[in-house]
Enzyme design. Structure first.
Site, PDB file in Angstrom:
ATOM      1  CG  ASN A  29     -11.063   3.417  -2.631  1.00 50.85           C
ATOM      2  OD1 ASN A  29     -12.274   3.383  -2.464  1.00 50.85           O
ATOM      3  ND2 ASN A  29     -10.216   3.671  -1.652  1.00 50.85           N
ATOM      4  CG  ASP A  30      -6.762   1.266  -6.822  1.00 46.93           C
ATOM      5  OD1 ASP A  30      -6.684   2.272  -7.553  1.00 46.93           O
ATOM      6  OD2 ASP A  30      -6.032   1.088  -5.825  1.00 46.93           O
ATOM      7  NE  ARG A  49      -2.441  -1.038   0.882  1.00 49.08           N
ATOM      8  CZ  ARG A  49      -3.207  -0.087   0.343  1.00 49.08           C
ATOM      9  NH1 ARG A  49      -4.330  -0.406  -0.249  1.00 49.08           N
ATOM     10  NH2 ARG A  49      -2.853   1.178   0.407  1.00 49.08           N
ATOM     11  NE  ARG A  88      -8.093   5.872  -5.699  1.00 48.74           N
ATOM     12  CZ  ARG A  88      -7.595   5.027  -4.804  1.00 48.74           C
ATOM     13  NH1 ARG A  88      -7.261   3.790  -5.173  1.00 48.74           N
ATOM     14  NH2 ARG A  88      -7.443   5.370  -3.565  1.00 48.74           N
ATOM     15  CG  HIS A 112       2.840  14.715  18.872  1.00 43.78           C
ATOM     16  ND1 HIS A 112       2.979  13.348  18.780  1.00 43.78           N
ATOM     17  CD2 HIS A 112       2.507  14.971  20.137  1.00 43.78           C
ATOM     18  CE1 HIS A 112       2.747  12.815  19.957  1.00 43.78           C
ATOM     19  NE2 HIS A 112       2.470  13.784  20.806  1.00 43.78           N
ATOM     20  NE  ARG A 137      -5.319   3.592   1.874  1.00 43.58           N
ATOM     21  CZ  ARG A 137      -6.587   3.882   2.167  1.00 43.58           C
ATOM     22  NH1 ARG A 137      -6.904   4.398   3.337  1.00 43.58           N
ATOM     23  NH2 ARG A 137      -7.556   3.651   1.292  1.00 43.58           N
ATOM     24  CD  GLU A 184      -5.775  -2.698  -4.770  1.00 40.24           C
ATOM     25  OE1 GLU A 184      -6.359  -1.652  -4.442  1.00 40.24           O
ATOM     26  OE2 GLU A 184      -4.657  -3.005  -4.348  1.00 40.24           O
ATOM     27  CB  CYS A 208     -10.421  -2.149   2.919  1.00 41.55           C
ATOM     28  SG  CYS A 208      -9.411  -2.580   1.513  1.00 41.55           S
TER      29      CYS A 208
HETATM   30  C1  PEP Z   1      -8.719   0.580  -2.642  1.00 42.73           C
HETATM   31  O1  PEP Z   1      -8.147   0.627  -3.739  1.00 42.73           O
HETATM   32  O2  PEP Z   1      -9.949   0.466  -2.517  1.00 42.73           O
HETATM   33  C2  PEP Z   1      -7.948   0.675  -1.396  1.00 42.73           C
HETATM   34  C3  PEP Z   1      -8.507   0.504  -0.219  1.00 42.73           C
HETATM   35  O3  PEP Z   1      -6.637   0.987  -1.490  1.00 42.73           O
HETATM   36  P1  PEP Z   1      -6.092   2.481  -1.726  1.00 42.73           P
HETATM   37  O4  PEP Z   1      -7.251   3.417  -1.572  1.00 42.73           O
HETATM   38  O5  PEP Z   1      -5.030   2.664  -0.708  1.00 42.73           O
HETATM   39  O6  PEP Z   1      -5.567   2.392  -3.118  1.00 42.73           O
HETATM   40 MG    MG Z   2      -6.050   0.410  -3.910  1.00 43.35          MG
END
Ligand code: PEP
Ligand code: MG
Length: 586
Positions: A457-458, A335, A468, A192, A299, A434, A505
């Protein structure tokens, strides 16, 4: 003079230089002090007076912190005021004073021990957290009994050093405006105190183990909340070095604040939106102060990962409605959980899998655990009554999954209608792109959903077959790989042509060069870790969309990531020499 450097965890950026104030650790003295039978009534009255004073202080703190750090941080005091009025707790205190004929201090320490025992027997972390809240309230009463004022501000601004800060202590001390920086023995990034310090822009380093043992009141300290360092009694040369680091950081910060208030428009007045990826509702205020125009990705798995039992509908609802209110009228994209694979969930006893990235994660796990999924969807729908929530589902691979979620959603909507619970009938429903298969199906998916969110990212990991988080192949993880860019361009073009909203994102949206390329593809919504919002806003405001589109179209004929990077950078700089900050500061 002795000169010590300590390393800790940087949780709130910035540099502070100044004299130290060490806060005493809050502990109950274990003295059992008997009183004569005739004094029981007076002792109870003394306790009552301390409780009254505590109530007043808590209410005051609540309104002060609401003003300074926003309503999210004030919730804690509602909880503390409730604890203060708790009948069971109050009668335990009275009973101990009356039956044992002891001073109220002893009664408080006994009640504290009793509650600690009870809470520790629970496995649930949130119950353990509640023990800390009870302790916090009891300590406050204790101090008021002792007539000890909460350490009154020593004249001048100081760097606060403490073993740990209880939630109300953190709120009380950090909101006074006389704290230059904060150094704690204990703590983590999501404590906190850390979250509050970030919201109040107080440079903070935690996890220093024994900083309280190494400094005394009046020592001179350098605290670097950007790199997680504390320097005790530095020589003049080190002091000068950090004074200039502080100056650089402060002017950078001013620039950020200025940017946060600027409109999100390119030079040729194309409107874009920079949004925040967050994991804790408390991050909202900080995101807004950095210019976030809503939450592009919440998230929600944090709700599951921070505890040892499954959250119930009310746990979900509380968080989502809080977010919706805080962001309103800006949107919040929630999400559904992305758990499984390598993110263990002890509550569900997920099996170890040989290849977790390709395993039972995200929507696959949700569809296997319908009750859990239903609970989350119901809460999201209920929290949508302000009409600013979007629902997003991760890791979609095939249309059938979308169909299953929509069916479930319709069932729950019917339930809520029957129960006369209000919700957004037209809550936007979207999927993450993704998995490459979903990318290839973009046009068909768009017939089923309201919007898309590209999780680069994925998507990059699955498309390039590069883990990754595997450092051995990280040199192959290339967001600017022409294959990735072509795929992302296809998704964006298809969505734009269909007139649908599309967001990126993944981390790619937070990289200045990649963000320009995405803009060139026609992207308008960029969602990222809030700390990167200002730099992306700066670079997008510095260019002309038309020019970028032309340059990016040319770059799609190149063969390698490096060629793309060099070509786009050179061409953009030729047209907009100030697009990027010099020296790679972007
Ligand atoms: C992604 O995969 O780009 C994403 C935003 O989700 P996370 O990073 O939570 O897997
Ligand atoms: Mg992802």
């Amino acid at each position: 003079m002795e000169f010590i450097r300590l390393r800790g965890i940087a949780v709130s950026p910035g540099v502070a230089l100044g004299r130290v104030r060490v806060t005493e650790r809050l502990v109950f003295s274990a003295q059992r002090e008997p009183i004569p039978p005739g004094r029981v009534k007076a002792e109870r009255a003394r306790l009552e007076e301390a409780i009254r004073r505590t109530r007043r202080q808590l209410s005051l703190l609540r309104s002060k912190i609401r003003k300074k750090a926003g309503p999210d941080h004030a919730f804690i005091f509602d909880a503390h005021l409730m604890i203060l009025e708790d009948q069971a707790l109050r009668s335990s205190l009275d009973r101990i004073i009356a039956s044992e004929k002891v001073k109220a201090e002893w009664a408080l320490s006994q009640v504290n021990a009793k509650y600690r025992g009870i809470f520790e027997s629970f496995k649930d972390d949130s119950f353990r957290q509640r023990q800390l809240d009870v302790y916090d309230v009891l300590v406050k009463i204790y101090r008021n009994l002792k007539q000890k004022r909460e350490a009154k501000a020593v004249a001048g601004k100081r760097i606060l050093v403490a073993h740990d800060l209880l939630p109300s202590e953190a709120a009380g001390r950090l909101s006074r405006g006389n704290v230059l920086g904060l150094a704690l023995d204990m703590g983590g990034t999501t404590s906190h105190a850390a979250i509050l310090a970030r919201s109040l822009n107080i440079p903070t380093v935690v996890g220093l183990h024994d900083v309280t043992g190494q400094v005394k009141n009046g020592d001179y300290l350098i605290l670097d909340g950007t790199d997680g360092e504390v320097i005790i009694n530095p020589p003049p040369a080190v002091r000068r070095e950090f004074e200039s680091k502080k100056q650089r950081y402060d002017s950078y910060r001013q620039e950020l604040r200025r940017l946060a208030r600027m409109p999100s428009l390119t030079l040729d007045r194309v409107r874009f939106r920079s949004m925040a990826n967050i994991e804790l509702p408390e991050e909202m205020a900080m995101a807004q102060s950095l210019g976030a125009e809503g939450v592009g990705l919440f998230r929600s798995e944090y709700l599951y990962l921070q505890r040892s039992s499954l959250p119930d509908e009310e746990d979900h609802y509380r968080v989502y409605s809080q977010l919706a209110r805080a962001a309103h009228p800006a949107p919040v994209c929630i999400r559904t959980i992305d758990i499984g694979g390598d993110k263990a969930l002890p509550q569900l006893k997920i099996q170890q899998e040989p290849n977790p990235a390709l395993g039972l994660r995200a929507i696959r796990l949700s569809l296997k655990n319908r009750d859990m999924f239903r609970t989350q969807l119901r809460a999201i729908l209920r929290a949508s009554f302000l009409h600013n929530i979007r629902l997003l589902v991760p890791m979609i691979t095939e249309i059938e999954e979308v169909g299953e979620v929509k069916l479930l959603l319709e069932e729950i909507k019917a339930e809520l209608r029957a129960e006369k619970v209000r919700f957004d009938e037209r809550i936007p429903f979207g999927v993450m792109i993704e998995v490459p298969a979903a990318a290839a199906m973009t046009d068909i998916l768009l017939r089923e959903v309201d919007f898309l969110s590209i999780g680069t990212n994925d998507l990059i990991q699955y498309y390039l077959a590069v883990d990754r988080s595997n450092e051995f192949v990280s040199h192959l993880y290339k967001p600017l790989h022409p294959a990735v860019l072509r795929l992302v361009r296809f998704i964006i073009h298809t969505a734009v042509r269909a007139g649908r909203r599309v967001t990126v994102c993944g981390e790619m949206a937070a990289d200045p060069l990649a963000a320009l390329i995405l803009l060139g593809f026609g992207l308008r919504e960029f969602s990222m870790n809030p700390i990167f919002i200002p730099r992306i806003k700066r670079v997008l405001r510095a260019v002309e969309f038309r020019t970028v589109r032309r340059i990016v179209a040319q770059a799609m004929n190149l063969r390698t990531a490096q060629e793309v990077e060099e070509y786009v950078t050179e061409k953009i700089l030729a047209r907009h020499p100030h697009a990027f900050l010099r020296g790679g500061a972007d």
